[in-house]
Design a protein around this motif. Structure first.
Motif, mmCIF file in Angstrom:
data_model
loop_
_atom_site.group_PDB
_atom_site.id
_atom_site.type_symbol
_atom_site.label_atom_id
_atom_site.label_comp_id
_atom_site.label_asym_id
_atom_site.label_seq_id
_atom_site.Cartn_x
_atom_site.Cartn_y
_atom_site.Cartn_z
ATOM 1 N N PRO A 22 -12.925 3.944 9.803
ATOM 2 C CA PRO A 22 -12.445 5.053 8.976
ATOM 3 C C PRO A 22 -13.339 5.316 7.773
ATOM 4 C CG PRO A 22 -10.643 3.573 9.549
ATOM 5 C CD PRO A 22 -11.906 2.898 9.976
ATOM 6 N N TRP A 23 -13.892 4.257 7.197
ATOM 7 C CA TRP A 23 -14.732 4.405 6.010
ATOM 8 C C TRP A 23 -16.084 5.005 6.372
ATOM 9 C CZ3 TRP A 23 -11.608 4.212 2.181
ATOM 10 C CH2 TRP A 23 -10.444 3.475 2.313
ATOM 11 N N VAL A 24 -16.551 4.730 7.581
ATOM 12 C CA VAL A 24 -17.770 5.386 8.061
ATOM 13 C C VAL A 24 -17.505 6.877 8.261
ATOM 14 C CG1 VAL A 24 -19.378 5.551 10.013
ATOM 15 C CG2 VAL A 24 -18.795 3.313 9.062
ATOM 16 N N ASN A 25 -16.293 7.228 8.709
ATOM 17 C CA ASN A 25 -15.931 8.646 8.833
ATOM 18 C C ASN A 25 -16.049 9.352 7.482
ATOM 19 O OD1 ASN A 25 -15.291 8.163 11.510
ATOM 20 N ND2 ASN A 25 -13.106 8.033 11.148
ATOM 21 N N PHE A 26 -15.394 8.779 6.468
ATOM 22 C CA PHE A 26 -15.420 9.381 5.142
ATOM 23 C C PHE A 26 -16.845 9.428 4.591
ATOM 24 C CE2 PHE A 26 -10.991 7.355 4.708
ATOM 25 C CZ PHE A 26 -10.368 8.472 5.237
ATOM 26 N N ALA A 27 -17.546 8.305 4.730
ATOM 27 C CA ALA A 27 -18.912 8.225 4.197
ATOM 28 C C ALA A 27 -19.844 9.174 4.928
ATOM 29 C CB ALA A 27 -19.430 6.791 4.300
ATOM 30 N N LEU B 108 -10.944 4.720 -5.835
ATOM 31 C CA LEU B 108 -10.274 3.931 -4.815
ATOM 32 C C LEU B 108 -9.997 2.527 -5.340
ATOM 33 C CD1 LEU B 108 -12.477 4.900 -1.732
ATOM 34 C CD2 LEU B 108 -10.152 5.658 -2.191
ATOM 35 N N PRO B 109 -8.980 1.847 -4.791
ATOM 36 C CA PRO B 109 -8.763 0.437 -5.139
ATOM 37 C C PRO B 109 -9.998 -0.384 -4.779
ATOM 38 C CG PRO B 109 -6.887 1.342 -3.943
ATOM 39 C CD PRO B 109 -7.970 2.369 -3.868
ATOM 40 N N PRO B 110 -10.191 -1.535 -5.433
ATOM 41 C CA PRO B 110 -11.428 -2.313 -5.239
ATOM 42 C C PRO B 110 -11.762 -2.633 -3.786
ATOM 43 C CG PRO B 110 -10.194 -3.161 -7.097
ATOM 44 C CD PRO B 110 -9.334 -2.109 -6.468
ATOM 45 N N LYS B 111 -10.772 -3.054 -3.014
ATOM 46 C CA LYS B 111 -11.053 -3.422 -1.620
ATOM 47 C C LYS B 111 -11.547 -2.221 -0.833
ATOM 48 C CE LYS B 111 -8.963 -5.306 2.570
ATOM 49 N NZ LYS B 111 -7.714 -5.787 3.209
ATOM 50 N N GLN B 112 -10.865 -1.089 -0.970
ATOM 51 C CA GLN B 112 -11.253 0.109 -0.242
ATOM 52 C C GLN B 112 -12.603 0.637 -0.730
ATOM 53 O OE1 GLN B 112 -8.147 -0.510 -1.230
ATOM 54 N NE2 GLN B 112 -7.094 -0.573 0.735
ATOM 55 N N ALA B 113 -12.830 0.542 -2.036
ATOM 56 C CA ALA B 113 -14.110 0.989 -2.575
ATOM 57 C C ALA B 113 -15.259 0.142 -2.024
ATOM 58 C CB ALA B 113 -14.092 0.908 -4.100
ATOM 59 N N ARG B 114 -15.007 -1.165 -1.866
ATOM 60 C CA ARG B 114 -16.041 -2.039 -1.316
ATOM 61 C C ARG B 114 -16.330 -1.690 0.144
ATOM 62 N NH1 ARG B 114 -15.561 -6.263 1.717
ATOM 63 N NH2 ARG B 114 -13.343 -6.522 1.265
ATOM 64 N N LEU B 115 -15.261 -1.477 0.916
ATOM 65 C CA LEU B 115 -15.452 -1.109 2.324
ATOM 66 C C LEU B 115 -16.219 0.203 2.449
ATOM 67 C CD1 LEU B 115 -11.964 -2.020 3.822
ATOM 68 C CD2 LEU B 115 -14.154 -3.060 4.430
ATOM 69 N N LEU B 116 -15.893 1.150 1.579
ATOM 70 C CA LEU B 116 -16.584 2.437 1.619
ATOM 71 C C LEU B 116 -18.054 2.275 1.245
ATOM 72 C CD1 LEU B 116 -16.488 5.468 2.028
ATOM 73 C CD2 LEU B 116 -15.762 5.697 -0.349
ATOM 74 N N ALA B 117 -18.320 1.456 0.253
ATOM 75 C CA ALA B 117 -19.713 1.226 -0.158
ATOM 76 C C ALA B 117 -20.515 0.596 0.977
ATOM 77 C CB ALA B 117 -19.752 0.339 -1.399
ATOM 78 N N GLU B 118 -19.907 -0.352 1.680
ATOM 79 C CA GLU B 118 -20.617 -0.985 2.800
ATOM 80 C C GLU B 118 -20.805 -0.004 3.956
ATOM 81 O OE1 GLU B 118 -22.103 -3.616 2.281
ATOM 82 O OE2 GLU B 118 -21.089 -3.959 0.397
#
Length: 202
Positions: free
Chosen positions: A119-124, A84-94
């Motif tokens: 959305p990132w909590v959904n994926f995670a 993922l791009p850096p911003k999205q990867a950071r959001l997903l990590a958090e």
């Protein structure tokens, strides 16, 4: 663009509301909160039916959550953040860190209080294989709050939708930043404790 989007709400009605909330729960840049505010406003003026707007927004959001969870479950490696791009990867990590610490409560709060992380909590949640019944119960409860707040405020403040959207957007971004900072602080504290334990054992 905002005015053009608002003009589409009474034309396409509840279908647009459902589509907007569905897509936003998949991390697509759709201003679903603004669409719900506008639909609530049009319902107050009689152009749309309030309960239909609320039901469409709720149904689209829940469906989007479920699809996001299944995508994360099927593509766990992809949603490890490496591709993922850096911003999205950071959001997903958090989002993942928040899930590990708060579980279903993180799902509930990310629907409405920390909605940019939703959305990132959904994926995670799918990638971490959070039990689907727990995810679904928390997600449904959170989406009910989100829809009630935005559609309700749109109906109550129909004459000042754009100003209200700006205020809510700023508050949502601030709360997301606070959530990220809180998750980082918890991670740092846990890392320091682990290091101290390792030092004591040595």
């Amino acid at each position: 663009m905002t005015e053009a989007l608002l003009a589409l709400v009474p034309v396409y009605g509840v279908a647009l509301v459902a589509l907007a909330t569905f897509l936003s729960c998949l991390a697509l840049p759709v201003p679903s909160s603004l669409v719900m505010l506008a639909a609530g406003g049009f319902a107050a003026s009689g152009d749309l039916v309030l309960w239909q707007v609320a039901l469409a927004a709720f149904g689209g959001a829940v469906a989007g959550d479920q699809l996001g969870y299944q995508v994360g479950r099927a593509g766990g490696r992809l949603f490890g953040g490496r591709s993922l791009p850096p911003k999205q990867a950071r959001l997903l990590a958090e989002a993942r860190a928040l899930l590990h610490r708060r579980g279903a409560m993180a799902v509930f709060l990310s629907r409405w209080l920390f909605s940019p992380l939703g959305p990132w909590v959904n994926f995670a949640g799918g990638a971490a294989r959070l039990p689907l019944p727990h995810f679904t119960r928390a997600g449904v409860a959170g989406e009910a709050v989100w829809v009630a707040v935005y559609v309700g405020l749109g109906a109550a403040f129909a004459d000042d939708l754009l100003a209200l959207a700006d205020i809510l957007g700023s508050a949502s971004g601030l709360l997301a930043a606070v959530a990220v900072a809180g998750a980082l602080a918890l991670w740092l504290r846990a890392a320091l404790r682990q290091r101290r334990r390792g030092g004591a054992e040595a």
